[in-house]
Write an enzyme that holds these catalytic residues in place. Structure first.
Site, PDB file in Angstrom:
ATOM      1  N   LYS A  58       0.895  -1.285  -0.244  1.00  0.00           N
ATOM      2  CA  LYS A  58       0.661  -0.139   0.184  1.00  0.00           C
ATOM      3  C   LYS A  58       0.835   1.162   0.387  1.00  0.00           C
ATOM      4  O   LYS A  58       0.256   2.442  -0.597  1.00  0.00           O
ATOM      5  CB  LYS A  58      -1.089   0.122   1.189  1.00  0.00           C
ATOM      6  N   VAL A 193      -4.693 -10.671  -7.015  1.00  0.00           N
ATOM      7  CA  VAL A 193      -4.757  -9.324  -6.159  1.00  0.00           C
ATOM      8  C   VAL A 193      -3.168  -9.067  -6.598  1.00  0.00           C
ATOM      9  O   VAL A 193      -3.447  -8.046  -7.078  1.00  0.00           O
ATOM     10  CB  VAL A 193      -5.429  -9.609  -4.425  1.00  0.00           C
ATOM     11  N   GLU A 213      -2.269 -15.245 -17.251  1.00  0.00           N
ATOM     12  CA  GLU A 213      -2.974 -15.114 -16.555  1.00  0.00           C
ATOM     13  C   GLU A 213      -3.458 -17.171 -17.014  1.00  0.00           C
ATOM     14  O   GLU A 213      -4.291 -16.935 -17.933  1.00  0.00           O
ATOM     15  CB  GLU A 213      -4.402 -14.392 -16.160  1.00  0.00           C
ATOM     16  N   HIS A 454     -23.671  15.264   1.823  1.00  0.00           N
ATOM     17  CA  HIS A 454     -23.318  14.947   0.821  1.00  0.00           C
ATOM     18  C   HIS A 454     -22.349  16.490   0.314  1.00  0.00           C
ATOM     19  O   HIS A 454     -22.231  17.397   1.294  1.00  0.00           O
ATOM     20  CB  HIS A 454     -24.731  15.872   0.467  1.00  0.00           C
TER      21      HIS A 454
HETATM   22  P1  FAD Z   1       1.691 -13.586   7.996  1.00  0.00           P
HETATM   23  O1  FAD Z   1       1.677 -12.319   8.111  1.00  0.00           O
HETATM   24  O2  FAD Z   1       2.171 -14.666   7.123  1.00  0.00           O
HETATM   25  O3  FAD Z   1       2.832 -14.441   8.942  1.00  0.00           O
HETATM   26  C1  FAD Z   1       3.768 -15.388   9.686  1.00  0.00           C
HETATM   27  C2  FAD Z   1       4.459 -15.227  10.510  1.00  0.00           C
HETATM   28  O4  FAD Z   1       4.753 -15.327  11.202  1.00  0.00           O
HETATM   29  C3  FAD Z   1       5.550 -14.744  10.135  1.00  0.00           C
HETATM   30  O5  FAD Z   1       5.888 -13.205  11.077  1.00  0.00           O
HETATM   31  C4  FAD Z   1       6.684 -15.457   9.953  1.00  0.00           C
HETATM   32  O6  FAD Z   1       8.024 -15.290   9.900  1.00  0.00           O
HETATM   33  C5  FAD Z   1       5.976 -16.569  11.648  1.00  0.00           C
HETATM   34  N1  FAD Z   1       6.629 -17.817  11.819  1.00  0.00           N
HETATM   35  C6  FAD Z   1       6.409 -19.220  10.571  1.00  0.00           C
HETATM   36  N2  FAD Z   1       6.671 -19.812  11.349  1.00  0.00           N
HETATM   37  C7  FAD Z   1       7.530 -19.759  12.393  1.00  0.00           C
HETATM   38  C8  FAD Z   1       7.735 -20.449  13.377  1.00  0.00           C
HETATM   39  N3  FAD Z   1       7.985 -21.768  13.301  1.00  0.00           N
HETATM   40  N4  FAD Z   1       8.208 -19.711  14.344  1.00  0.00           N
HETATM   41  C9  FAD Z   1       8.139 -18.420  14.676  1.00  0.00           C
HETATM   42  N5  FAD Z   1       7.940 -17.439  13.684  1.00  0.00           N
HETATM   43  C10 FAD Z   1       7.210 -18.175  12.689  1.00  0.00           C
HETATM   44  N6  FAD Z   1      -4.023  -8.855   3.752  1.00  0.00           N
HETATM   45  C11 FAD Z   1      -5.036  -8.248   3.513  1.00  0.00           C
HETATM   46  O7  FAD Z   1      -6.145  -8.947   3.671  1.00  0.00           O
HETATM   47  N7  FAD Z   1      -5.022  -6.853   2.826  1.00  0.00           N
HETATM   48  C12 FAD Z   1      -3.722  -6.535   1.775  1.00  0.00           C
HETATM   49  O8  FAD Z   1      -3.875  -4.699   1.306  1.00  0.00           O
HETATM   50  C13 FAD Z   1      -2.626  -7.781   1.584  1.00  0.00           C
HETATM   51  N8  FAD Z   1      -1.927  -6.790   0.486  1.00  0.00           N
HETATM   52  C14 FAD Z   1      -1.132  -8.007   0.506  1.00  0.00           C
HETATM   53  C15 FAD Z   1       0.040  -7.714  -0.035  1.00  0.00           C
HETATM   54  C16 FAD Z   1       1.109  -8.939  -0.358  1.00  0.00           C
HETATM   55  C17 FAD Z   1       1.953  -8.519  -1.409  1.00  0.00           C
HETATM   56  C18 FAD Z   1       0.798 -10.035  -0.048  1.00  0.00           C
HETATM   57  C19 FAD Z   1       2.026 -10.899  -0.483  1.00  0.00           C
HETATM   58  C20 FAD Z   1       0.054 -10.310   0.672  1.00  0.00           C
HETATM   59  C21 FAD Z   1      -1.552  -9.734   1.273  1.00  0.00           C
HETATM   60  N9  FAD Z   1      -2.079  -9.932   2.057  1.00  0.00           N
HETATM   61  C22 FAD Z   1      -3.293  -8.201   2.157  1.00  0.00           C
HETATM   62  C23 FAD Z   1      -2.344 -11.171   2.640  1.00  0.00           C
HETATM   63  C24 FAD Z   1      -1.959 -11.025   4.591  1.00  0.00           C
HETATM   64  O9  FAD Z   1      -0.127 -10.471   4.516  1.00  0.00           O
HETATM   65  C25 FAD Z   1      -1.871 -11.954   4.852  1.00  0.00           C
HETATM   66  O10 FAD Z   1      -3.607 -12.983   5.059  1.00  0.00           O
HETATM   67  C26 FAD Z   1      -1.626 -12.375   6.612  1.00  0.00           C
HETATM   68  O11 FAD Z   1      -0.205 -11.811   6.816  1.00  0.00           O
HETATM   69  C27 FAD Z   1      -1.958 -13.339   6.981  1.00  0.00           C
HETATM   70  O12 FAD Z   1      -1.397 -12.802   8.652  1.00  0.00           O
HETATM   71  P2  FAD Z   1      -1.433 -14.111   9.199  1.00  0.00           P
HETATM   72  O13 FAD Z   1      -0.897 -14.634  11.099  1.00  0.00           O
HETATM   73  O14 FAD Z   1      -1.568 -15.579   9.234  1.00  0.00           O
HETATM   74  O15 FAD Z   1       0.588 -15.038   8.769  1.00  0.00           O
HETATM   75  P1  NAI Z   2      -4.716 -14.862  -6.223  1.00  0.00           P
HETATM   76  O1  NAI Z   2      -4.827 -16.354  -5.493  1.00  0.00           O
HETATM   77  O2  NAI Z   2      -5.523 -13.730  -5.728  1.00  0.00           O
HETATM   78  O3  NAI Z   2      -4.302 -14.727  -7.399  1.00  0.00           O
HETATM   79  C1  NAI Z   2      -3.938 -16.003  -8.256  1.00  0.00           C
HETATM   80  C2  NAI Z   2      -3.828 -15.971 -10.345  1.00  0.00           C
HETATM   81  O4  NAI Z   2      -2.590 -16.461 -10.694  1.00  0.00           O
HETATM   82  C3  NAI Z   2      -5.532 -16.300 -10.917  1.00  0.00           C
HETATM   83  O5  NAI Z   2      -5.697 -15.662 -10.809  1.00  0.00           O
HETATM   84  C4  NAI Z   2      -4.521 -17.740 -10.476  1.00  0.00           C
HETATM   85  O6  NAI Z   2      -5.758 -18.253 -12.032  1.00  0.00           O
HETATM   86  C5  NAI Z   2      -3.355 -17.692 -11.639  1.00  0.00           C
HETATM   87  N1  NAI Z   2      -2.956 -19.092 -11.478  1.00  0.00           N
HETATM   88  C6  NAI Z   2      -2.080 -19.807 -10.981  1.00  0.00           C
HETATM   89  N2  NAI Z   2      -1.866 -20.719 -11.635  1.00  0.00           N
HETATM   90  C7  NAI Z   2      -0.613 -20.097 -12.660  1.00  0.00           C
HETATM   91  C8  NAI Z   2      -0.357 -20.613 -13.847  1.00  0.00           C
HETATM   92  N3  NAI Z   2       0.182 -21.450 -13.761  1.00  0.00           N
HETATM   93  N4  NAI Z   2       0.086 -19.810 -14.945  1.00  0.00           N
HETATM   94  C9  NAI Z   2      -0.473 -18.657 -15.030  1.00  0.00           C
HETATM   95  N5  NAI Z   2      -1.386 -18.323 -13.529  1.00  0.00           N
HETATM   96  C10 NAI Z   2      -1.978 -18.911 -12.561  1.00  0.00           C
HETATM   97  O7  NAI Z   2      -2.829 -14.806  -5.406  1.00  0.00           O
HETATM   98  P2  NAI Z   2      -1.490 -13.779  -5.648  1.00  0.00           P
HETATM   99  O8  NAI Z   2      -2.037 -13.108  -6.471  1.00  0.00           O
HETATM  100  O9  NAI Z   2      -1.154 -14.289  -5.305  1.00  0.00           O
HETATM  101  O10 NAI Z   2      -2.048 -13.254  -4.458  1.00  0.00           O
HETATM  102  C11 NAI Z   2      -1.905 -14.437  -2.889  1.00  0.00           C
HETATM  103  C12 NAI Z   2      -2.562 -13.924  -2.024  1.00  0.00           C
HETATM  104  O11 NAI Z   2      -2.854 -12.922  -0.853  1.00  0.00           O
HETATM  105  C13 NAI Z   2      -4.691 -13.613  -2.077  1.00  0.00           C
HETATM  106  O12 NAI Z   2      -5.353 -14.428  -2.427  1.00  0.00           O
HETATM  107  C14 NAI Z   2      -5.001 -12.776  -0.951  1.00  0.00           C
HETATM  108  O13 NAI Z   2      -5.356 -13.932  -0.119  1.00  0.00           O
HETATM  109  C15 NAI Z   2      -3.806 -11.948  -0.779  1.00  0.00           C
HETATM  110  N6  NAI Z   2      -3.496 -10.771  -0.603  1.00  0.00           N
HETATM  111  C16 NAI Z   2      -4.283  -9.805  -0.963  1.00  0.00           C
HETATM  112  C17 NAI Z   2      -4.144  -8.593  -1.172  1.00  0.00           C
HETATM  113  C18 NAI Z   2      -5.571  -7.680  -0.887  1.00  0.00           C
HETATM  114  O14 NAI Z   2      -6.597  -8.022  -0.002  1.00  0.00           O
HETATM  115  N7  NAI Z   2      -5.380  -6.407  -1.080  1.00  0.00           N
HETATM  116  C19 NAI Z   2      -3.425  -8.127  -1.957  1.00  0.00           C
HETATM  117  C20 NAI Z   2      -2.654  -9.170  -2.360  1.00  0.00           C
HETATM  118  C21 NAI Z   2      -2.309 -10.130  -1.839  1.00  0.00           C
END
Ligand code: FAD
Ligand code: NAI
Length: 475
Positions: A58, A193, A213, A454
Site C-alpha cells: 500500500k 490480487v 493469467e 453530501h
Molecule cells: P503472516 O503474516 O504470514 O505471519 C506469520 C508469521 O509467522 C511470520 O512473521 C513468520 O515469519 C512467522 N513464522 C512462521 N513460522 C514460524 C515459526 N516456526 N516460528 C516463529 N515464527 C514463525 N491482506 C489483506 O487483508 N489486505 C491486503 O492489502 C493485503 N495485501 C497483501 C499484499 C501482498 C503482497 C501479500 C503477499 C499479502 C497481502 N495480504 C493482504 C495477505 C496478508 O498479508 C495475509 O493474509 C496475512 O499476513 C496473514 O497473516 P498471518 O498472521 O496468518 O500470517
Molecule cells: P491469487 O489467488 O489472488 O491470484 C493468483 C492468480 O494466478 C489466479 O488468477 C490464478 O488463476 C493464477 N494462476 C495460478 N496458477 C497459474 C499459472 N500456472 N499460470 C498462470 N496463472 C496462474 O494469488 P496472489 O495474487 O498470489 O495473492 C495471494 C493472496 O494474497 C491473495 O489471494 C490474497 O489472499 C492475498 N492478498 C491480498 C491482498 C488484498 O487484500 N488487497 C493483496 C495481495 C495479496
C-alpha cells in the site's frame, strides 16, 4: 526447566500478534514467538502483512499513484509541473520507514500488554499431560511450555514448478516490493490480487507491464459486472492482461527473463521481460513447526487442519490465519486470533465468514462483501440488483475520478442485502458501510433511507440501494 506460560503463540503476523494481545487482555500470561528479521537481524514482528505484504504494497501503491496523478491529472486542475521524476530508492526507503513504524508499533503493543516476545523459530518438542513444550531457536535456544498454543505461522509465495525465486529476476512478493529501479518491461504470472496491485505500481512508474493469467476469465471470484468494469479500466491504463494462457518454460539470462507460453487461441508465444513476478497464490507455512513431534494434522497442501472454531486435532492447540483454510487476508487472520483467545477464556468468540470484506487496492479500487450475482444465480436464489455509477456522483466528479459503480444485491422477497460490490474511488473505505449493514442483516431499503453526507462518495452507496427498488434520485 522450561519457562511456563498460559498461552504460547507461534507467529507474530496479524493472526498471531493480535491473538497474543487479546489473550493478554483477558488476563493470560502470554508468549509470542516470531522469527522475522529486519535487515540488521533484529526482530520485525508483523509477519507477511507488515514486512512484505499489505503495508509495503500500500505504501508503494500510494507513491506510484501520486506519480500517476502528477504526470497525468494535475494539469486538468491547472497545476503545472516541469521535469517530473521518480526517485525509486527514496520511494523504497519511505516504504521501509513505514514498515519499521509498524514493526516498532507491535513491539510497543507487546510491552504495553505484557506479552513476552521471543525472537526466533518456534517448534514443538513434545506434549506431555496436556502441556506442550516449544523450543525457540534464535540468538539463544530456550524451551517454553504452555497448555494452550495458537499457531499463526502464515504463508509464503507459491513458486512455478521448476522456477525457484531468485528475487533478482524471478520475484515473489518480497522481491516485487524492492525492485531498485523501474524495469523497462515487467512480466507477471497470475492476474490475481498481487498481480494487479504490483502490476499497477510498476506500470504507473513507467514499466511496460504484461500479466499472463491461466484462467479464461478475469478475476473469477469477483462479481462479473464489476470485474468487467475493472478490466476495461486497467486495459485503458495500459496494463496488458492476457487470459487463458498456459505458461511453459521460463528461462533466465543476462538480458532478463524469457517466458514461453501458449495463448488462448493455442498459438505459441514468448514474453521477454527484464523481471518476472510470480503471483499465483500462496502456500501455508508449516515446515518449521516440527508438527510430527506432537502429531499435528496437516492437509495435503500443508495447511493445518482446523474446525470452524480454529481447533486443531490436538487438545489446546489452535491455528489461525493463512496457515488454515479460508481467505488469506490479514483481517480474517486477526478476527480468528481474537476469537481463539476468547474461546480459550471460555467466551464465545465468533467470526462471520459471510461478511469478510475483500479489497483490491488498484485504481479503481475493487471491494466487495457477500455473494456475487453469479453465485446467487448458481444457487437459484431470487434476487434484485441495483447499481449506481460514480459518473453521476457529485463528489466523484469533483475528485476527477468517476470510474465504476456501486452494486447492491438483495433478496427478491425480504430485501435483505446479500452482497455489495464496488469498483471505483475509495471502494476500500466505502465497503465498511456494507459490511456493517450485512452484519445487522439490513435490507437495501434500510440503507436507502439513511441520510448520507453530501457531497460524498457514500451517496453512491445510498443511490445503489435505492436502485434496488428502481428509484434512484440522481440517475
Ligand atoms: P503472516 O503474516 O504470514 O505471519 C506469520 C508469521 O509467522 C511470520 O512473521 C513468520 O515469519 C512467522 N513464522 C512462521 N513460522 C514460524 C515459526 N516456526 N516460528 C516463529 N515464527 C514463525 N491482506 C489483506 O487483508 N489486505 C491486503 O492489502 C493485503 N495485501 C497483501 C499484499 C501482498 C503482497 C501479500 C503477499 C499479502 C497481502 N495480504 C493482504 C495477505 C496478508 O498479508 C495475509 O493474509 C496475512 O499476513 C496473514 O497473516 P498471518 O498472521 O496468518 O500470517
Ligand atoms: P491469487 O489467488 O489472488 O491470484 C493468483 C492468480 O494466478 C489466479 O488468477 C490464478 O488463476 C493464477 N494462476 C495460478 N496458477 C497459474 C499459472 N500456472 N499460470 C498462470 N496463472 C496462474 O494469488 P496472489 O495474487 O498470489 O495473492 C495471494 C493472496 O494474497 C491473495 O489471494 C490474497 O489472499 C492475498 N492478498 C491480498 C491482498 C488484498 O487484500 N488487497 C493483496 C495481495 C495479496
Amino acid at each position: 526447566m522450561s519457562k511456563s506460560f498460559d498461552v504460547i503463540v507461534i507467529g507474530g503476523g496479524p493472526g498471531g500478534y493480535i491473538a497474543a494481545i487479546r489473550a493478554a487482555q483477558l488476563g493470560f500470561n502470554v508468549a509470542c514467538i516470531d522469527e522475522w528479521k529486519n535487515d540488521k537481524g533484529g526482530p520485525a514482528p508483523g509477519g507477511t502483512c507488515t514486512n512484505v505484504g499489505c503495508i509495503p504494497s500500500k505504501a508503494l501503491l500510494q507513491s506510484s499513484e501520486h506519480f500517476e496523478q502528477a504526470g497525468h491529472h494535475f494539469a486538468e486542475h491547472g497545476i503545472g509541473l516541469k521535469d517530473l521524476s521518480i526517485d525509486v530508492p527514496k520511494m523504497l526507503a519511505r516504504k521501509d520507514t513505514v514498515i519499521k513504524q509498524n514493526n516498532d508499533g507491535i513491539l510497543y503493543l507487546f510491552k504495553k500488554n505484557k506479552v513476552s516476545f521471543f525472537h526466533g523459530r518456534g517448534s514443538f518438542v513434545k506434549a506431555a499431560e496436556g502441556v506442550y513444550e516449544v523450543q525457540v531457536s534464535g540468538e539463544k535456544t530456550e524451551t517454553i511450555a504452555a497448555k494452550q498454543v495458537i499457531l499463526a505461522t502464515g504463508s509464503q509465495a507459491r513458486a512455478l514448478p521448476g522456477v525457484p525465486f531468485d528475487e533478482e529476476l524471478i520475484l515473489s512478493n518480497d522481491g516485487a516490493l524492492r525492485i531498485g529501479g523501474v524495469p523497462k518491461k515487467l512480466g507477471l504470472i497470475g492476474s490475481g490480487v498481487i498481480g494487479l496491485e504490483m502490476g499497477s505500481v510498476w506500470r504507473r512508474l513507467g514499466a511496460e507491464v504484461t500479466i499472463l493469467e491461466g484462467l479464461p476469465t478475469f478475476l473469477g471470484a469477483v462479481d462479473e459486472q464489476i470485474a468487467k468494469e475493472a478490466h476495461k479500466a486497467f486495459t485503458k491504463q495500459g496494463l496488458k492482461i492476457e487470459l487463458g494462457v498456459k505458461v511453459g518454460e521460463v528461462k533466465t539470462g543476462k538480458k532478463g527473463v524469457s517466458v514461453a507460453y501458449t495463448d488462448a487461441k493455442g498459438a505459441e508465444q514468448r514474453l521477454e521481460v527484464d523481471k518476472l513476478i510470480i503471483s499465483i497464490g500462496r502456500v501455508p507455512n508449516t515446515t518449521g513447526l516440527n508438527a510430527e513431534a506432537v502429531g499435528l494434522q496437516l492437509d495435503e497442501r500443508g495447511a493445518i487442519v482446523v474446525d470452524d472454531e480454529c481447533r486443531t486435532n490436538l487438545p489446546g492447540v489452535w491455528a489461525v490465519g493463512d496457515v488454515v483454510r479460508g481467505p488469506m487476508l490479514a483481517h480474517k487472520a486477526e478476527e480468528e486470533g481474537v476469537a481463539v483467545a476468547e474461546r480459550i477464556a471460555g467466551q464465545h468468540g465468533h467470526v462471520n465468514f459471510n461478511t469478510i470484506p475483500w479489497v483490491i487496492y488498484t485504481s479503481p479500487e475493487i471491494a466487495w462483501v457477500g455473494q456475487t450475482e453469479q453465485q446467487l444465480k448458481a444457487a437459484g436464489r431470487a434476487y434484485k440488483a441495483g447499481t449506481f455509477p460514480f459518473m453521476a456522483n457529485g463528489r466523484a466528479r469533483a475528485l476527477g475520478d468517476t470510474t465504476g459503480m456501486v452494486k447492491f444485491l438483495a433478496d427478491a422477497t425480504s430485501d435483505e442485502i446479500l452482497g455489495v460490490h464496488i469498483v471505483g474511488p475509495f471502494a476500500s473505505e466505502l465497503i465498511a458501510e456494507a459490511v456493517v449493514a450485512m452484519e445487522f442483516r439490513a435490507s437495501a431499503e434500510d440503507i436507502a433511507r439513511i441520510c448520507h453526507a453530501h457531497p460524498s462518495l457514500s451517496e453512491a452507496t445510498k443511490e445503489a440501494a435505492l436502485a434496488v427498488d428502481k428509484r434512484t434520485l440522481n440517475f
